[in-house]
Design an enzyme around this catalytic site. Structure first.
Site, PDB file in Angstrom:
ATOM      1  CG  HIS A 388      -1.831   1.142   1.351  1.00 53.16           C
ATOM      2  ND1 HIS A 388      -3.166   1.057   1.066  1.00 53.16           N
ATOM      3  CD2 HIS A 388      -1.616   2.435   1.697  1.00 53.16           C
ATOM      4  CE1 HIS A 388      -3.741   2.229   1.236  1.00 53.16           C
ATOM      5  NE2 HIS A 388      -2.816   3.107   1.626  1.00 53.16           N
ATOM      6  CD  GLU A 389       1.462   3.772   3.657  1.00 51.52           C
ATOM      7  OE1 GLU A 389       1.708   4.824   3.023  1.00 51.52           O
ATOM      8  OE2 GLU A 389       0.391   3.599   4.278  1.00 51.52           O
ATOM      9  CG  HIS A 392       0.217   6.178  -0.820  1.00 52.73           C
ATOM     10  ND1 HIS A 392      -0.830   6.626  -1.571  1.00 52.73           N
ATOM     11  CD2 HIS A 392      -0.332   5.625   0.292  1.00 52.73           C
ATOM     12  CE1 HIS A 392      -1.971   6.345  -0.951  1.00 52.73           C
ATOM     13  NE2 HIS A 392      -1.689   5.726   0.186  1.00 52.73           N
ATOM     14  CG  HIS A 395       0.648   8.495  -7.226  1.00 45.95           C
ATOM     15  ND1 HIS A 395      -0.602   8.608  -6.683  1.00 45.95           N
ATOM     16  CD2 HIS A 395       0.618   9.247  -8.351  1.00 45.95           C
ATOM     17  CE1 HIS A 395      -1.358   9.373  -7.463  1.00 45.95           C
ATOM     18  NE2 HIS A 395      -0.644   9.774  -8.482  1.00 45.95           N
TER      19      HIS A 395
END
Ligand code: ZN
Length: 595
Positions: A388-389, A392, A395
């Site tokens: 998940h992290e 980010h 991105h």
């Protein structure tokens, strides 16, 4: 599992390199001095902008300051978060805070100045100064608010009322965090202790039902006791939203909240309608839950316990990282190679140590690189957090490397797409490569519950917000009874008739802090629906979607969120993406049922 008594015991390879921002504290201090001087310079523009050249002078200087400010801010924050007890790091953070106040004060003239400028004059400035092209879009973006800005006197009144207007939220926060006293529960040693939130989140998943019931009752006890006070703070918060949206000439509180992302009301309504049309699989899941648990009646306290008991697996960090990279292979080599580098370059602070901030996050520092904070525990749940992290972080990396500073930062609306796509790809990979049927079932159940939490529950909250605001707009008084009726009927509609209602269910509204941040949670639902839709295409090997998705990760805030998503084939103004995501859910439930 690796546990460390102190930060100095953690190997260097698992700690981030703050030297990538500043090589020393002295260098950081020198930067602070320089920013202070630059802020003085910014002040002088107040009242002096009268042509293209002075406007450009101000904007360029301001951009340089914010570049440096972000860096000093990040350096202090990351240092504090790695050990919150360290007072010398705290003093760095205090210095940054003070600097932030100075910066705000020095630039506060600009917004009212810009909004008071005639559009034709602004256009003339842009025409006469080529360098302003770079800022043009942002200037007109600010301009979009012009019709919602009031006269100088009215704005002053509103700003003086600011603290009073935020008081309902503040009061609720105090009640919910400082003053609240949960009921008592019995520990494993037979001791009676006051329930904490941390205990609740574990106990409500406990396989022993009596433990769940005890925790559930203890958790809701204060909310039942405080229902009238909390109803009053929530009603006041909603009325404030309604009043301010009227004063600022928005058609409704909802439209005021959606304005900054330029999201039309239809997107919000479409999300709710489409979800409700496709609610049957969720109801079926409630039925399956009842059967699997082998209980006569399904209660709210039975909704969080995993249906397959935890098949604990130890996954060391290096292995977790490898699994993640393999799982993300469908995104292509550019993605996975870059991601592999992040570990070697020490962008991640891996381990839990005393005083370290809990949870996990990514902080993208423009001009440097992303920094990821984890509290990795060598288990499955930590593997998901990692994927998940890192979503980010990738991105941030792609957007920062592709976009100029002005459009490098992505909005919250699109942020959770990047993280959730990774989680979905990971679960598919794990399901595909898992031999143990029990583990497979556990994974599937985990995914279904997560889906439920990030999509259905958030849509239900979003609908609650819409109904309550509309009631306030129509002059209906909002009381504890009104909130409870709305909440209970929504809960029934979303979760199905197989649930037997305890008194507590109807007070769910009293425990949700997000309701004080109006119309925010729907972004979790649109984000995860978009991600599930995209991941499905990516897994099918659709090359157009894969390249469009990589472009999306590089696009920062170069356009409004809905437009950015449209380019990946996700059009949230239509029911399609939500529908597809919900079909995926139905398939998961089918598969789980078959197992
Ligand atoms: Zn996230």
């Amino acid at each position: 599992m690796n546990t460390y008594k102190s930060r100095s015991d953690v190997p260097e390879s698992e700690k981030w390199r703050l030297e990538d921002i500043y090589s020393s504290k002295e260098e950081w201090e020198a930067e602070i001095t320089q920013i202070t001087q630059m802020i003085e310079k910014l002040k002088h523009y107040d009242g002096m902008i009268s042509n293209g050249s002075t406007l450009l002078g101000y904007l360029s200087e301001n951009e340089k300051v914010s570049f440096k400010f972000n860096k000093v801010f990040a350096y202090a924050m990351l240092q504090v978060d790695s050990d919150t007890r360290n007072t010398s790091s705290q003093s760095l953070q205090d210095q940054v805070k003070q600097l932030g106040v100075k910066l705000n004060a020095a630039t506060s003239f600009f917004l009212p100045f810009l909004l008071s400028l005639e559009e034709s004059i602004l256009k003339k400035y842009i025409d006469e100064e080529e360098g302003l092209n770079y800022f043009e879009k942002q200037l007109f973006e600010t301009y979009r608010y012009k019709k919602h800005v009031l006269s100088k006197e009215k704005e002053e009144v509103l700003s003086q009322l600011g603290e009073a207007l935020s008081s309902p939220s503040h009061t609720y926060g105090m009640m919910n965090n400082a003053d609240i006293k949960f009921g008592k529960v019995t520990t494993e040693d037979g001791e009676r202790v006051e329930l904490t939130r941390g205990m609740y989140s574990k106990l409500i998943e406990h396989k022993d039902r009596t433990k769940r019931i005890e925790a559930y009752k203890a958790y809701y006890q204060p909310y039942l006791q405080l229902k009238n006070s909390i109803a009053s703070t929530l009603a006041a918060a909603i009325k404030n939203n309604v009043t301010i949206s009227r004063i600022r000439k928005y058609p409704s509180a909802l439209e005021k909240a959606l304005f900054s992302d330029d999201v039309p009301r239809e997107v919000y309504e479409n999300l709710i309608e489409t979800t409700k049309k496709n609610i049957a699989p969720l109801h079926r899941y409630s039925e399956i839950r009842k059967e699997k648990l082998g209980i006569e009646e399904l209660h709210q306290y039975d909704l969080s316990v995993p249906l397959v008991q935890d098949v604990e697996q130890e996954i060391p960090f290096d292995k977790a990282y490898d699994i993640m990279i393999k799982a993300l292979a469908p995104l292509g080599e550019e993605y996975t190679k870059t991601l592999a580098d992040f570990k070697d370059k020490r962008y991640i602070d891996v381990r839990e140590t005393p005083g370290k901030r809990s949870g996990a996050y990514n902080l993208g520092v423009y001009g440097v690189h992303p920094f990821v904070l984890l509290n990795h525990r060598d288990n499955l749940s930590s593997l998901f957090t990692l994927a998940h992290e890192m979503g980010h972080a990738m991105h941030s990396h792609f957007s920062h490397h592709t976009q100029p500073q002005i459009t490098a930062k992505y909005s919250i609306f699109v942020a959770e797409v990047a993280s959730t796509v990774n989680e979905v790809l990971l679960i598919h990979y794990l399901l595909q490569h898992e031999e143990n049927p029990n583990m497979k079932q556990y994974l599937l159940n985990h995914f279904i519950d997560k889906f439920k939490g990030t999509l259905f529950t958030q849509v239900m909250f979003a609908e609650f917000e819409m109904i309550t605001h509309e009631k306030a707009e129509n002059g209906v008084p909002l009381t504890s009874k009104v909130f409870s009726e709305i909440y209970e009927s929504l809960f029934r509609e979303y979760n199905g008739d197989s649930i037997v209602f305890d008194e507590e269910v109807q007070y769910g509204w009293a425990r949700i802090p997000h309701f004080y941040r109006p119309f925010y949670v729907y972004k979790y639902a649109t984000g995860s629906a978009s991600a599930i839709h995209l991941a499905d295409r990516i897994l099918k090997g659709d090359q157009d979607t894969i390249s469009a998705y990589l472009e999306f990760l590089k696009s920062g805030s170069s356009d409004y969120p809905l437009e950015l998503l449209k380019k990946t084939g996700v059009d949230l103004t239509t029911p399609e993406p939500i529908q597809n995501a919900l079909q995926q859910f139905a398939m998961l439930v089918d598969e789980f049922e078959k197992m």
